[in-house]
Design a protein around this motif. Structure first.
Motif, PDB file in Angstrom:
ATOM      1  N   LEU A  56       0.981  -1.478   0.400  1.00  0.00           N
ATOM      2  CA  LEU A  56      -0.151  -0.114   0.121  1.00  0.00           C
ATOM      3  C   LEU A  56       0.839   0.818   0.004  1.00  0.00           C
ATOM      4  CD1 LEU A  56      -2.937  -0.991   2.629  1.00  0.00           C
ATOM      5  CD2 LEU A  56      -3.037  -0.203   0.343  1.00  0.00           C
ATOM      6  N   GLU A  57       1.648   0.998   1.053  1.00  0.00           N
ATOM      7  CA  GLU A  57       2.684   2.768   1.022  1.00  0.00           C
ATOM      8  C   GLU A  57       3.926   2.526  -0.697  1.00  0.00           C
ATOM      9  OE1 GLU A  57       4.186   5.959   2.460  1.00  0.00           O
ATOM     10  OE2 GLU A  57       2.963   4.460   3.392  1.00  0.00           O
ATOM     11  N   ARG A  58       3.760   1.635  -1.233  1.00  0.00           N
ATOM     12  CA  ARG A  58       4.606   1.572  -2.453  1.00  0.00           C
ATOM     13  C   ARG A  58       3.363   2.082  -3.031  1.00  0.00           C
ATOM     14  NH1 ARG A  58       7.164  -3.328  -5.106  1.00  0.00           N
ATOM     15  NH2 ARG A  58       8.483  -2.578  -7.352  1.00  0.00           N
ATOM     16  N   VAL A  59       2.696   1.630  -3.282  1.00  0.00           N
ATOM     17  CA  VAL A  59       1.610   2.574  -4.152  1.00  0.00           C
ATOM     18  C   VAL A  59       1.143   3.994  -4.267  1.00  0.00           C
ATOM     19  CG1 VAL A  59      -1.124   1.835  -5.015  1.00  0.00           C
ATOM     20  CG2 VAL A  59       0.654  -0.010  -4.159  1.00  0.00           C
ATOM     21  N   LYS A  60       1.148   3.830  -2.920  1.00  0.00           N
ATOM     22  CA  LYS A  60       0.792   5.244  -2.942  1.00  0.00           C
ATOM     23  C   LYS A  60       1.837   6.766  -3.234  1.00  0.00           C
ATOM     24  CE  LYS A  60      -0.394   8.388   1.529  1.00  0.00           C
ATOM     25  NZ  LYS A  60      -0.486   9.044   2.711  1.00  0.00           N
ATOM     26  N   LYS A  61       3.666   5.903  -2.786  1.00  0.00           N
ATOM     27  CA  LYS A  61       4.321   6.500  -3.029  1.00  0.00           C
ATOM     28  C   LYS A  61       4.847   7.312  -4.439  1.00  0.00           C
ATOM     29  CE  LYS A  61       7.639   5.971   0.672  1.00  0.00           C
ATOM     30  NZ  LYS A  61       8.533   5.847   1.220  1.00  0.00           N
ATOM     31  N   ALA A  62       4.444   5.882  -5.307  1.00  0.00           N
ATOM     32  CA  ALA A  62       4.414   6.034  -6.728  1.00  0.00           C
ATOM     33  C   ALA A  62       3.392   6.346  -7.749  1.00  0.00           C
ATOM     34  CB  ALA A  62       4.482   4.176  -7.363  1.00  0.00           C
ATOM     35  N   GLY A  63       2.747   6.903  -6.769  1.00  0.00           N
ATOM     36  CA  GLY A  63       0.978   7.234  -7.503  1.00  0.00           C
ATOM     37  C   GLY A  63      -0.296   6.934  -8.441  1.00  0.00           C
ATOM     38  N   ILE A  64      -0.066   4.978  -7.661  1.00  0.00           N
ATOM     39  CA  ILE A  64      -0.608   4.537  -8.984  1.00  0.00           C
ATOM     40  C   ILE A  64      -2.016   4.646  -8.301  1.00  0.00           C
ATOM     41  CG2 ILE A  64      -0.801   1.943  -9.377  1.00  0.00           C
ATOM     42  CD1 ILE A  64       1.679   1.854  -8.969  1.00  0.00           C
ATOM     43  N   PRO A  65      -2.944   5.176  -8.902  1.00  0.00           N
ATOM     44  CA  PRO A  65      -4.439   4.838  -9.242  1.00  0.00           C
ATOM     45  C   PRO A  65      -4.663   3.614  -8.141  1.00  0.00           C
ATOM     46  CG  PRO A  65      -4.535   5.984 -11.038  1.00  0.00           C
ATOM     47  CD  PRO A  65      -2.948   5.048 -10.195  1.00  0.00           C
ATOM     48  N   LEU A  66      -5.862   3.324  -7.114  1.00  0.00           N
ATOM     49  CA  LEU A  66      -5.887   2.515  -6.124  1.00  0.00           C
ATOM     50  C   LEU A  66      -7.141   2.097  -5.785  1.00  0.00           C
ATOM     51  CD1 LEU A  66      -5.064  -0.414  -4.769  1.00  0.00           C
ATOM     52  CD2 LEU A  66      -5.126   1.163  -2.413  1.00  0.00           C
ATOM     53  N   ILE A  67      -8.157   1.614  -6.936  1.00  0.00           N
ATOM     54  CA  ILE A  67     -10.009   1.827  -6.644  1.00  0.00           C
ATOM     55  C   ILE A  67     -10.465   0.465  -5.964  1.00  0.00           C
ATOM     56  CG2 ILE A  67     -11.569   1.729  -8.555  1.00  0.00           C
ATOM     57  CD1 ILE A  67      -8.696   2.048 -10.067  1.00  0.00           C
ATOM     58  N   PHE A  68     -11.158   0.906  -5.317  1.00  0.00           N
ATOM     59  CA  PHE A  68     -12.105  -0.504  -4.568  1.00  0.00           C
ATOM     60  C   PHE A  68     -13.552  -0.746  -4.986  1.00  0.00           C
ATOM     61  CE2 PHE A  68     -10.165   2.289  -0.136  1.00  0.00           C
ATOM     62  CZ  PHE A  68      -9.363   1.371  -0.278  1.00  0.00           C
ATOM     63  N   ALA A  69     -13.001  -1.646  -5.515  1.00  0.00           N
ATOM     64  CA  ALA A  69     -13.869  -2.425  -6.432  1.00  0.00           C
ATOM     65  C   ALA A  69     -14.509  -3.019  -5.200  1.00  0.00           C
ATOM     66  CB  ALA A  69     -14.039  -3.053  -7.496  1.00  0.00           C
ATOM     67  N   SER A  70     -15.708  -3.241  -5.138  1.00  0.00           N
ATOM     68  CA  SER A  70     -17.116  -3.270  -3.216  1.00  0.00           C
ATOM     69  C   SER A  70     -18.404  -3.638  -3.570  1.00  0.00           C
ATOM     70  CB  SER A  70     -16.693  -3.068  -2.029  1.00  0.00           C
ATOM     71  OG  SER A  70     -16.918  -3.595  -0.539  1.00  0.00           O
ATOM     72  N   SER A  71     -18.917  -5.023  -2.117  1.00  0.00           N
ATOM     73  CA  SER A  71     -20.626  -5.191  -2.765  1.00  0.00           C
ATOM     74  C   SER A  71     -20.498  -4.140  -1.870  1.00  0.00           C
ATOM     75  CB  SER A  71     -20.283  -6.791  -1.996  1.00  0.00           C
ATOM     76  OG  SER A  71     -20.254  -6.878  -1.113  1.00  0.00           O
ATOM     77  N   ARG A  72     -19.588  -3.365  -0.585  1.00  0.00           N
ATOM     78  CA  ARG A  72     -20.150  -2.410  -0.269  1.00  0.00           C
ATOM     79  C   ARG A  72     -20.558  -0.983  -0.589  1.00  0.00           C
ATOM     80  NH1 ARG A  72     -16.837  -2.484   5.659  1.00  0.00           N
ATOM     81  NH2 ARG A  72     -15.458  -4.378   5.447  1.00  0.00           N
ATOM     82  N   THR A  73     -21.482  -0.320   0.860  1.00  0.00           N
ATOM     83  CA  THR A  73     -22.044   0.913   0.368  1.00  0.00           C
ATOM     84  C   THR A  73     -21.286   1.975   0.153  1.00  0.00           C
ATOM     85  OG1 THR A  73     -22.571   1.658   2.595  1.00  0.00           O
ATOM     86  CG2 THR A  73     -24.009   0.123   2.049  1.00  0.00           C
ATOM     87  N   LYS A  74     -21.953   2.999  -0.797  1.00  0.00           N
ATOM     88  CA  LYS A  74     -21.011   4.129  -0.147  1.00  0.00           C
ATOM     89  C   LYS A  74     -20.828   4.712   0.485  1.00  0.00           C
ATOM     90  CE  LYS A  74     -24.416   7.587  -1.422  1.00  0.00           C
ATOM     91  NZ  LYS A  74     -26.050   7.041  -1.410  1.00  0.00           N
ATOM     92  N   ALA A  75     -21.407   4.476   1.547  1.00  0.00           N
ATOM     93  CA  ALA A  75     -21.215   5.071   2.669  1.00  0.00           C
ATOM     94  C   ALA A  75     -20.435   4.912   3.698  1.00  0.00           C
ATOM     95  CB  ALA A  75     -22.234   4.879   3.606  1.00  0.00           C
ATOM     96  N   GLU A  76     -20.071   3.225   3.216  1.00  0.00           N
ATOM     97  CA  GLU A  76     -18.682   1.875   3.919  1.00  0.00           C
ATOM     98  C   GLU A  76     -18.124   2.170   3.392  1.00  0.00           C
ATOM     99  OE1 GLU A  76     -19.659  -2.302   4.846  1.00  0.00           O
ATOM    100  OE2 GLU A  76     -21.609  -1.610   3.722  1.00  0.00           O
ATOM    101  N   VAL A  77     -17.749   2.688   2.046  1.00  0.00           N
ATOM    102  CA  VAL A  77     -16.383   2.376   1.363  1.00  0.00           C
ATOM    103  C   VAL A  77     -16.044   4.524   1.055  1.00  0.00           C
ATOM    104  CG1 VAL A  77     -15.070   2.576  -1.277  1.00  0.00           C
ATOM    105  CG2 VAL A  77     -16.721   1.177  -0.121  1.00  0.00           C
ATOM    106  N   ILE A  78     -16.404   5.393   1.530  1.00  0.00           N
ATOM    107  CA  ILE A  78     -16.128   6.824   2.235  1.00  0.00           C
ATOM    108  C   ILE A  78     -15.575   6.799   3.361  1.00  0.00           C
ATOM    109  CG2 ILE A  78     -17.043   8.669   2.602  1.00  0.00           C
ATOM    110  CD1 ILE A  78     -19.242   8.780   0.024  1.00  0.00           C
ATOM    111  N   GLU A  79     -16.170   5.635   4.277  1.00  0.00           N
ATOM    112  CA  GLU A  79     -15.539   5.802   5.856  1.00  0.00           C
ATOM    113  C   GLU A  79     -13.937   4.664   6.066  1.00  0.00           C
ATOM    114  OE1 GLU A  79     -15.159   5.620   9.718  1.00  0.00           O
ATOM    115  OE2 GLU A  79     -16.510   7.104   8.499  1.00  0.00           O
ATOM    116  N   LEU A  80     -14.135   3.854   4.951  1.00  0.00           N
ATOM    117  CA  LEU A  80     -12.660   2.769   4.508  1.00  0.00           C
ATOM    118  C   LEU A  80     -11.498   3.555   3.803  1.00  0.00           C
ATOM    119  CD1 LEU A  80     -13.721  -0.659   4.058  1.00  0.00           C
ATOM    120  CD2 LEU A  80     -12.563  -0.330   5.335  1.00  0.00           C
TER     121      LEU A  80
END
Length: 272
Positions: A28-52
């Motif tokens: 996760l830290e490597r992805v963040k430092k490299a500026g790589i988009p990390l898209i969450f694709a979940s069965s969770r709701t928008k309220a849940e994912v916004i919190e995460l």
């Protein structure tokens, strides 16, 4: 080409037992430092994912309720993306409204000799006991727009009868941690739309998709590097794709190892 990562959450980036992502922190830290988009694709709701996303300091678009909706942060892309404008986001709606899904779900279960309950039938406190989520998380889980998670207790025959009736009522179903009743959409639909946006932004992209469940099949089909995460019991979902990468560890540990290996390979190919 720019890497773009799409990932499932529960059982993939998050541990299925305690929802921890500690074992994935290195990647996760490597992805963040490299500026790589990390898209969450979940069965969770928008309220849940916004919190995460806040816990991860993630600022990228995300896919909710098994592809029922895509949320793109305001101003994220330097071009207009069509969708409903809500505070802070463009909301692209791909799924049937939850009220229609509930109506079809209730019609499908009527008369089936089994115990069939959706999230909409349970209080947030009952849901917390079943799922192990906090009561606040369960309140967010009940803020549904497109998809009804289902608890089923019955025989193989009654399960088959129920899902036949789901389809007779104009709906589809899929399976992640729970069964889900939904419209004609999936995570791959959301990924495909976002891939087009990233291609427009970067020109060329290479997509890495990670998931552990049957509901991740269509997401993995959108990947240049599809990664199937091992389950806690050492088994894998029955998904068969060309070039499918299977992890040698479950959950976030497997996520960390697989993503690290892929990013190493991409960096080596650029140097070569």
């Amino acid at each position: 080409m720019k890497p773009v990562i799409f990932t499932d959450l529960d059982g993939t980036l998050l541990s299925k037992t305690d929802y921890s992502f500690k074992a994935a922190e290195t990647a996760l830290e490597r992805v963040k430092k490299a500026g790589i988009p990390l898209i969450f694709a979940s069965s969770r709701t928008k309220a849940e994912v916004i919190e995460l996303r806040a816990q991860f300091n993630n600022t990228h678009p995300f896919i909710v309720e098994n592809g029922g909706g895509i949320l793109i942060p305001e101003g994220y892309f330097p071009f207009e993306v069509e969708g409903d404008k809500i505070p802070g986001y463009t909301f692209i709606k791909l799924g049937k409204p939850y009220e229609e899904v509930r109506k079809g779900f209730e019609a499908a279960r009527e008369g089936v000799p089994a115990i069939i309950k959706g999230f909409g039938d349970l209080t947030h406190k009952e849901l917390a006991i079943i799922t192990g989520l906090s009561t606040d998380d369960c309140l967010r889980a009940k803020e549904r727009d497109f998809d009804e998670p289902v608890f089923f207790r019955g025989t193989v025959e009654t399960e088959r009868e129920f899902f036949i009736r789901v389809e007779e009522n104009g709906l589809k179903w899929t399976r992640g941690r729970y069964f889900h009743v939904l419209g004609a959409h999936n995570k791959g639909d959301g990924a495909r739309i976002l891939k087009d946006c990233y291609k427009r932004l970067y020109g060329g992209i290479v997509t890495i998709c990670l998931g552990d469940g049957f509901n991740d099949l269509w997401l993995l089909r959108e990947a240049d590097y599809p990664v199937l995460i091992m389950k806690d019991d050492g088994k894998f979902e029955q998904i068969y794709l060309d070039a499918l990468i299977k992890t040698d560890a479950p959950g976030p540990e497997g996520w960390n190892k697989a993503l690290t290996a892929i990013l190493d390979s991409l960096e080596a190919s650029k140097k070569g």
